[in-house]
Each structure stands twice: as C-alpha cells, then as structure tokens.
Enzyme design. Structure first.
Site, PDB file in Angstrom:
ATOM      1  N   HIS A   1       0.845  -1.206   0.000  1.00  0.00           N
ATOM      2  CA  HIS A   1       0.000   0.000   0.000  1.00  0.00           C
ATOM      3  C   HIS A   1       0.878   1.253   0.000  1.00  0.00           C
ATOM      4  O   HIS A   1       0.636   2.194  -0.756  1.00  0.00           O
ATOM      5  CB  HIS A   1      -0.866   0.042   1.266  1.00  0.00           C
ATOM      6  CG  HIS A   1      -1.922  -1.010   1.394  1.00  0.00           C
ATOM      7  ND1 HIS A   1      -2.010  -1.848   2.471  1.00  0.00           N
ATOM      8  CD2 HIS A   1      -2.964  -1.354   0.585  1.00  0.00           C
ATOM      9  CE1 HIS A   1      -3.053  -2.650   2.340  1.00  0.00           C
ATOM     10  NE2 HIS A   1      -3.655  -2.380   1.197  1.00  0.00           N
TER      11      HIS A   1
ATOM     12  N   LYS B   1     -16.337  -6.779   6.567  1.00  0.00           N
ATOM     13  CA  LYS B   1     -15.134  -7.614   6.427  1.00  0.00           C
ATOM     14  C   LYS B   1     -14.614  -8.090   7.775  1.00  0.00           C
ATOM     15  O   LYS B   1     -13.626  -8.829   7.819  1.00  0.00           O
ATOM     16  CB  LYS B   1     -14.026  -6.825   5.719  1.00  0.00           C
ATOM     17  CG  LYS B   1     -14.298  -6.615   4.252  1.00  0.00           C
ATOM     18  CD  LYS B   1     -13.029  -6.229   3.520  1.00  0.00           C
ATOM     19  CE  LYS B   1     -13.210  -6.369   2.018  1.00  0.00           C
ATOM     20  NZ  LYS B   1     -12.003  -6.063   1.279  1.00  0.00           N
TER      21      LYS B   1
ATOM     22  N   ARG C   1      -2.176  -5.963  -8.365  1.00  0.00           N
ATOM     23  CA  ARG C   1      -1.034  -6.842  -8.137  1.00  0.00           C
ATOM     24  C   ARG C   1      -0.954  -7.914  -9.213  1.00  0.00           C
ATOM     25  O   ARG C   1       0.038  -8.106  -9.869  1.00  0.00           O
ATOM     26  CB  ARG C   1      -1.147  -7.506  -6.765  1.00  0.00           C
ATOM     27  CG  ARG C   1      -0.881  -6.573  -5.630  1.00  0.00           C
ATOM     28  CD  ARG C   1      -1.451  -7.085  -4.348  1.00  0.00           C
ATOM     29  NE  ARG C   1      -2.903  -7.101  -4.384  1.00  0.00           N
ATOM     30  CZ  ARG C   1      -3.669  -7.435  -3.376  1.00  0.00           C
ATOM     31  NH1 ARG C   1      -3.136  -7.839  -2.248  1.00  0.00           N
ATOM     32  NH2 ARG C   1      -4.987  -7.402  -3.493  1.00  0.00           N
TER      33      ARG C   1
ATOM     34  N   SER D   1      -2.857  -7.693   2.923  1.00  0.00           N
ATOM     35  CA  SER D   1      -3.061  -7.562   4.368  1.00  0.00           C
ATOM     36  C   SER D   1      -3.445  -8.906   4.963  1.00  0.00           C
ATOM     37  O   SER D   1      -2.985  -9.278   6.049  1.00  0.00           O
ATOM     38  CB  SER D   1      -4.166  -6.545   4.647  1.00  0.00           C
ATOM     39  OG  SER D   1      -3.813  -5.278   4.155  1.00  0.00           O
TER      40      SER D   1
HETATM   41  P1  ADP Z   1     -10.030  -3.457  -0.163  1.00  0.00           P
HETATM   42  O1  ADP Z   1     -10.847  -4.073   0.926  1.00  0.00           O
HETATM   43  O2  ADP Z   1     -10.635  -2.199  -0.722  1.00  0.00           O
HETATM   44  O3  ADP Z   1      -9.583  -4.400  -1.247  1.00  0.00           O
HETATM   45  P2  ADP Z   1      -7.247  -3.387   0.664  1.00  0.00           P
HETATM   46  O4  ADP Z   1      -6.650  -2.634   1.813  1.00  0.00           O
HETATM   47  O5  ADP Z   1      -7.111  -4.873   0.686  1.00  0.00           O
HETATM   48  O6  ADP Z   1      -8.749  -2.927   0.623  1.00  0.00           O
HETATM   49  O7  ADP Z   1      -6.636  -2.873  -0.706  1.00  0.00           O
HETATM   50  C1  ADP Z   1      -6.755  -1.533  -1.115  1.00  0.00           C
HETATM   51  C2  ADP Z   1      -6.163  -1.369  -2.493  1.00  0.00           C
HETATM   52  O8  ADP Z   1      -4.766  -1.618  -2.425  1.00  0.00           O
HETATM   53  C3  ADP Z   1      -6.712  -2.367  -3.531  1.00  0.00           C
HETATM   54  O9  ADP Z   1      -6.734  -1.716  -4.787  1.00  0.00           O
HETATM   55  C4  ADP Z   1      -5.683  -3.465  -3.550  1.00  0.00           C
HETATM   56  O10 ADP Z   1      -5.640  -4.115  -4.808  1.00  0.00           O
HETATM   57  C5  ADP Z   1      -4.417  -2.655  -3.312  1.00  0.00           C
HETATM   58  N1  ADP Z   1      -3.357  -3.447  -2.696  1.00  0.00           N
HETATM   59  C6  ADP Z   1      -3.422  -4.284  -1.650  1.00  0.00           C
HETATM   60  N2  ADP Z   1      -2.226  -4.857  -1.393  1.00  0.00           N
HETATM   61  C7  ADP Z   1      -1.370  -4.339  -2.314  1.00  0.00           C
HETATM   62  C8  ADP Z   1       0.007  -4.554  -2.622  1.00  0.00           C
HETATM   63  N3  ADP Z   1       0.756  -5.424  -1.976  1.00  0.00           N
HETATM   64  N4  ADP Z   1       0.528  -3.871  -3.653  1.00  0.00           N
HETATM   65  C9  ADP Z   1      -0.231  -3.012  -4.374  1.00  0.00           C
HETATM   66  N5  ADP Z   1      -1.526  -2.788  -4.168  1.00  0.00           N
HETATM   67  C10 ADP Z   1      -2.103  -3.439  -3.150  1.00  0.00           C
END
Ligand code: ADP
Length: 158
Positions: free
Chosen positions: A17, A41, A90, A128
C-alpha cells in the site's frame, strides 16, 4: 490542484500500500488515503487503529493525508474535490473485482477516473490478509510492513 483518493480497508497497511501511495504522491498534489470502515469484512484492527497505523507508516510522505470514511466512495471523493480514484493492481486475480468496482464508480460519477498503479515487484505478492495470517502463525513479515504495524500485530497475537 489534482487530488487522488486511495480507498481500502488497510487491515493493516502494508509496504505494498505504502509503495502505491509513494508513487501517487509524485503524480498528484495530494493523495487522500481513505480507510474504509468495512464492518462487513470483520477487520482485525478497529478503524481508529487502521488510521493511526497508516498515519505512522506514511509519515514521510508529506502530501499524503489519511482519513476514515463510511459513505459512498464517489461521494467521499467529491466532498474532498478528488478527481481520481486510485487502486493497486497486483495480479490478474485482482482484475475482475477492480474492473467491476471501476465500472460502477464510473456509472455513479462519470467525471471521476479510476487509475491503477503497480507496486514494486517485491510487494506484488503480499496482501493484508496474508500478512495477518503469516504473522499469526509466528512467521517473519518484517520486510512487508512498517515496524509500527509489526508491533501492533505482535500485540494482537500475543
Ligand atoms: P479493499 O478491501 O478495498 O480491497 P485493501 O486494503 O485490501 O482494501 O486494498 C486496497 C487497495 O490496495 C486495492 O486496490 C488493492 O488491490 C491494493 N493493494 C493491496 N495490497 C497491495 C500490494 N501489496 N501492492 C499493491 N496494491 C495493493
């Protein structure tokens, strides 16, 4: 002034992130990291903790602002004068959901563009949920998260 909003659950924020925010911070005047309440969630960390961890992890990125939100994303974006919604991509597995989300947001707010950014290769495989799982089993996740996030996970798991 171009403002982008980067929404997510951030449960917890990872270096993947942060990498996306750092890249966006070069492209936009301001990046608002919008931490979604996401009660559906069943997040591990409360919204207050997720916001606090994101603030610490992103403290060096001066044009990043961290907010919480629990309303419609396009409404949040318009309230903050953001014209871009940022998401991270990703792998192909992210694509279908992200494609749907971008589609509905375009229907709801045609003037707001969704933009996808790719993280550095070393973060392309982390999420995450994986970090929570590995940390819960005692694995070393230090290269994927900020030290404050590591401390918070350790506290949760002890
Ligand atoms: P959500 O519940 O909205 O998917 P996340 O916190 O899991 O929330 O992810 C938020 C955004 O960040 C999403 O677009 C996800 O694809 C992206 N994301 C999550 N992990 C990574 C990572 N390791 N690298 C790049 N983008 C990521």
């Amino acid at each position: 002034m171009t403002i982008a909003v980067y929404p997510g659950t951030f449960d917890p924020i990872t270096n993947g992130h942060s990498d996306i925010v750092a890249r966006a911070a070069i492209l936009f005047d301001k990046v608002i990291v919008a931490v979604a309440a996401s009660p559906g969630k069943g997040p591990m960390f409360s919204i207050e903790q997720r916001v606090a961890l994101a603030k610490e992890a992103l403290a060096d990125i001066k044009n990043a602002e961290i907010c919480q939100f629990d309303n419609l994303l396009v409404d949040f974006a318009s309230q903050h004068d953001a014209t871009v919604i940022l998401r991270g991509l990703r792998a192909v597995s992210d694509f279908e959901y992200e494609f749907q989300l971008a589609g509905i947001n375009r229907r709801l707010a045609p003037d707001v563009e969704t933009l996808f950014l790719r993280p550095a290769e070393q973060y392309a495989y982390i999420s995450s949920s994986l970090v929570r799982e590995v940390a819960g089993l005692g694995g070393d996740v230090s290269e994927f998260i900020h030290p404050v996030v590591q401390a918070a996970l350790k506290c949760r798991n002890s």
